[in-house]
Design a protein around this motif. Structure first.
Motif, mmCIF file in Angstrom:
data_model
loop_
_atom_site.group_PDB
_atom_site.id
_atom_site.type_symbol
_atom_site.label_atom_id
_atom_site.label_comp_id
_atom_site.label_asym_id
_atom_site.label_seq_id
_atom_site.Cartn_x
_atom_site.Cartn_y
_atom_site.Cartn_z
ATOM 1 N N LEU A 8 0.913 -1.130 0.073
ATOM 2 C CA LEU A 8 0.018 0.148 0.095
ATOM 3 C C LEU A 8 0.898 1.276 -0.121
ATOM 4 O O LEU A 8 1.934 1.223 0.454
ATOM 5 N N GLN A 9 0.435 2.243 -0.619
ATOM 6 C CA GLN A 9 1.166 3.661 -0.650
ATOM 7 C C GLN A 9 0.128 4.820 -0.530
ATOM 8 O O GLN A 9 -1.046 4.575 -1.194
ATOM 9 N N CYS A 10 0.133 5.575 0.449
ATOM 10 C CA CYS A 10 -0.755 6.409 0.845
ATOM 11 C C CYS A 10 0.005 7.623 1.327
ATOM 12 O O CYS A 10 1.007 7.739 1.465
ATOM 13 N N PHE A 11 -0.788 8.715 1.462
ATOM 14 C CA PHE A 11 -0.556 10.071 2.089
ATOM 15 C C PHE A 11 -0.820 10.137 3.499
ATOM 16 O O PHE A 11 -2.158 9.555 3.821
ATOM 17 N N CYS A 12 -0.404 10.885 4.243
ATOM 18 C CA CYS A 12 -0.941 11.349 5.762
ATOM 19 C C CYS A 12 -1.372 12.835 5.633
ATOM 20 O O CYS A 12 -1.657 13.267 6.908
ATOM 21 N N SER A 13 -1.381 13.500 4.740
ATOM 22 C CA SER A 13 -1.995 14.797 4.540
ATOM 23 C C SER A 13 -2.263 14.891 3.136
ATOM 24 O O SER A 13 -1.904 14.134 2.325
ATOM 25 N N SER A 14 -2.831 16.211 2.749
ATOM 26 C CA SER A 14 -3.219 16.267 1.310
ATOM 27 C C SER A 14 -1.765 16.371 0.418
ATOM 28 O O SER A 14 -0.820 17.111 0.927
ATOM 29 N N PHE A 44 3.688 2.103 2.578
ATOM 30 C CA PHE A 44 4.443 3.275 2.465
ATOM 31 C C PHE A 44 3.789 4.623 2.242
ATOM 32 O O PHE A 44 2.690 4.797 1.869
ATOM 33 N N LEU A 45 4.392 5.578 2.800
ATOM 34 C CA LEU A 45 3.898 7.021 2.592
ATOM 35 C C LEU A 45 4.423 7.611 1.487
ATOM 36 O O LEU A 45 5.778 7.183 1.040
ATOM 37 N N HIS A 46 3.664 8.404 0.689
ATOM 38 C CA HIS A 46 4.110 9.079 -0.422
ATOM 39 C C HIS A 46 4.211 10.601 0.091
ATOM 40 O O HIS A 46 3.296 11.114 0.474
ATOM 41 N N GLY A 47 5.526 11.134 -0.087
ATOM 42 C CA GLY A 47 5.570 12.621 0.330
ATOM 43 C C GLY A 47 4.762 13.749 -0.582
ATOM 44 O O GLY A 47 4.181 13.179 -1.558
ATOM 45 N N ILE A 48 4.334 14.723 -0.120
ATOM 46 C CA ILE A 48 3.540 15.632 -0.871
ATOM 47 C C ILE A 48 4.260 16.045 -2.316
ATOM 48 O O ILE A 48 5.411 16.099 -2.240
ATOM 49 N N TYR A 49 3.558 16.339 -3.136
ATOM 50 C CA TYR A 49 3.915 16.767 -4.281
ATOM 51 C C TYR A 49 4.611 18.139 -4.706
ATOM 52 O O TYR A 49 5.416 18.497 -5.263
ATOM 53 N N SER A 67 8.617 18.905 5.749
ATOM 54 C CA SER A 67 7.469 17.988 5.002
ATOM 55 C C SER A 67 7.919 16.492 5.200
ATOM 56 O O SER A 67 7.396 15.524 5.729
ATOM 57 N N LEU A 68 9.090 16.148 4.555
ATOM 58 C CA LEU A 68 9.763 15.118 4.584
ATOM 59 C C LEU A 68 9.911 14.553 6.162
ATOM 60 O O LEU A 68 9.693 13.281 6.759
ATOM 61 N N THR A 69 10.568 15.128 6.776
ATOM 62 C CA THR A 69 10.726 14.932 8.137
ATOM 63 C C THR A 69 9.304 14.504 8.887
ATOM 64 O O THR A 69 9.638 13.566 9.734
ATOM 65 N N ASN A 70 8.342 15.287 8.754
ATOM 66 C CA ASN A 70 6.913 15.141 9.266
ATOM 67 C C ASN A 70 6.824 13.537 8.849
ATOM 68 O O ASN A 70 6.305 12.734 9.692
ATOM 69 N N TYR A 71 6.701 13.441 7.525
ATOM 70 C CA TYR A 71 6.289 12.138 7.118
ATOM 71 C C TYR A 71 7.074 11.029 7.587
ATOM 72 O O TYR A 71 6.502 9.715 7.608
ATOM 73 N N MET A 72 8.537 11.094 7.513
ATOM 74 C CA MET A 72 9.437 10.166 8.100
ATOM 75 C C MET A 72 8.954 9.615 9.517
ATOM 76 O O MET A 72 8.691 8.470 9.860
ATOM 77 N N HIS A 73 8.553 10.576 10.172
ATOM 78 C CA HIS A 73 8.146 10.250 11.847
ATOM 79 C C HIS A 73 6.937 9.652 11.777
ATOM 80 O O HIS A 73 6.679 8.620 12.513
ATOM 81 N N PHE A 85 9.288 9.852 -2.458
ATOM 82 C CA PHE A 85 9.184 11.102 -2.701
ATOM 83 C C PHE A 85 9.669 11.517 -4.154
ATOM 84 O O PHE A 85 10.725 10.995 -4.489
ATOM 85 N N HIS A 86 9.454 12.739 -4.648
ATOM 86 C CA HIS A 86 10.076 13.301 -5.711
ATOM 87 C C HIS A 86 11.234 14.573 -5.382
ATOM 88 O O HIS A 86 10.731 15.099 -4.551
ATOM 89 N N CYS A 87 12.308 14.287 -6.006
ATOM 90 C CA CYS A 87 13.319 15.376 -5.584
ATOM 91 C C CYS A 87 12.760 17.018 -6.044
ATOM 92 O O CYS A 87 13.329 17.785 -5.448
ATOM 93 N N GLY A 88 12.066 16.838 -6.903
ATOM 94 C CA GLY A 88 11.627 18.165 -7.397
ATOM 95 C C GLY A 88 12.294 18.946 -8.481
ATOM 96 O O GLY A 88 13.018 18.164 -9.246
ATOM 97 N N SER A 89 12.130 20.145 -8.354
ATOM 98 C CA SER A 89 12.526 20.729 -9.662
ATOM 99 C C SER A 89 13.925 21.631 -9.494
ATOM 100 O O SER A 89 13.994 22.566 -8.353
ATOM 101 N N HIS A 90 14.648 22.169 -10.170
ATOM 102 C CA HIS A 90 15.800 23.048 -10.226
ATOM 103 C C HIS A 90 15.549 24.286 -10.503
ATOM 104 O O HIS A 90 16.387 25.245 -10.313
ATOM 105 N N LYS A 91 14.247 24.589 -11.052
ATOM 106 C CA LYS A 91 13.620 25.557 -11.501
ATOM 107 C C LYS A 91 14.702 26.483 -12.364
ATOM 108 O O LYS A 91 14.894 27.948 -12.116
ATOM 109 N N GLY A 92 15.085 25.847 -13.190
ATOM 110 C CA GLY A 92 16.144 26.586 -14.338
ATOM 111 C C GLY A 92 17.371 26.729 -14.060
ATOM 112 O O GLY A 92 18.336 26.939 -14.937
#
Length: 185
Positions: A8-14, A44-49, A67-73, A85-92
């Protein structure tokens, strides 16, 4: 359980907002017990987008780390092996410009969280300015962080979107060879 799910993979917040309410111990304990009683495998938890560990915007970066720290706890409390989780964007700015920041961010999260929980990077589809669609980028970060708790979730759709030809046997073998060379199986 009724569907025969093995994981199972889920979120613990929006997943689309920064708001986070701590999950009460009664709920994490109940989840752990029901998952165990049902025979469900790993959850597993999936971090927020919104998380990005690779930005030069310090306020946004801190929100992602928090956010990642909260999810890990929460994952530790509910008996989940880890947070994907996704590492995210370098914003150019480019991968090389944010590499050290991403490494420092992940080290910070790992140092601030329970040792029984993995932090699991999911490969991105490579759209826009997102990092970690290529195995070399993921492997570079993993080697620099140098912590056995940093793992990888391989999303096959993201592999395909990032240009890995995993629909044909030869392409799949080449992708797995590259994954093994850059990250390790």
């Amino acid at each position: 359980a009724a569907l025969g799910a093995e994981a199972l993979q889920c979120f613990c917040s929006s997943p689309r907002g920064w708001a986070f309410k701590p999950v009460p111990e009664e709920q994490t304990d109940a989840f752990r017990q029901k998952a165990n009683d049902s025979g469900l495998g790993a959850s597993f938890l999936h971090g927020i987008y919104l998380v990005t560990v690779a930005t030069q915007d310090t306020a946004l970066l801190q929100r992602g780390i928090d956010s990642l720290t909260n999810y890990m706890h929460v994952a530790s409390a509910m008996g989940a092996p880890g947070v994907i989780f996704h590492c995210g964007s370098h914003k150019g700015a480019g991968y090389n410009a944010v590499f050290e920041q991403a490494v420092a961010s992940l080290k910070h999260v790992l140092a601030a969280t329970p040792r029984d929980t993995f932090l699991i990077m999911e490969n991105s589809a490579g759209m826009g300015d997102h990092i970690c669609s290529k195995f070399a980028e993921i492997g570079g970060i993993i080697k620099a962080v140098d912590d056995s708790r940093l793992r990888v979730c391989l999303d096959t759709q993201h592999c395909f979107a990032a240009g890995y030809n995993i629909v044909e046997k030869g392409g799949l073998e080449a992708a797995l060879d590259e994954f093994d060379r850059e990250i390790g199986l």
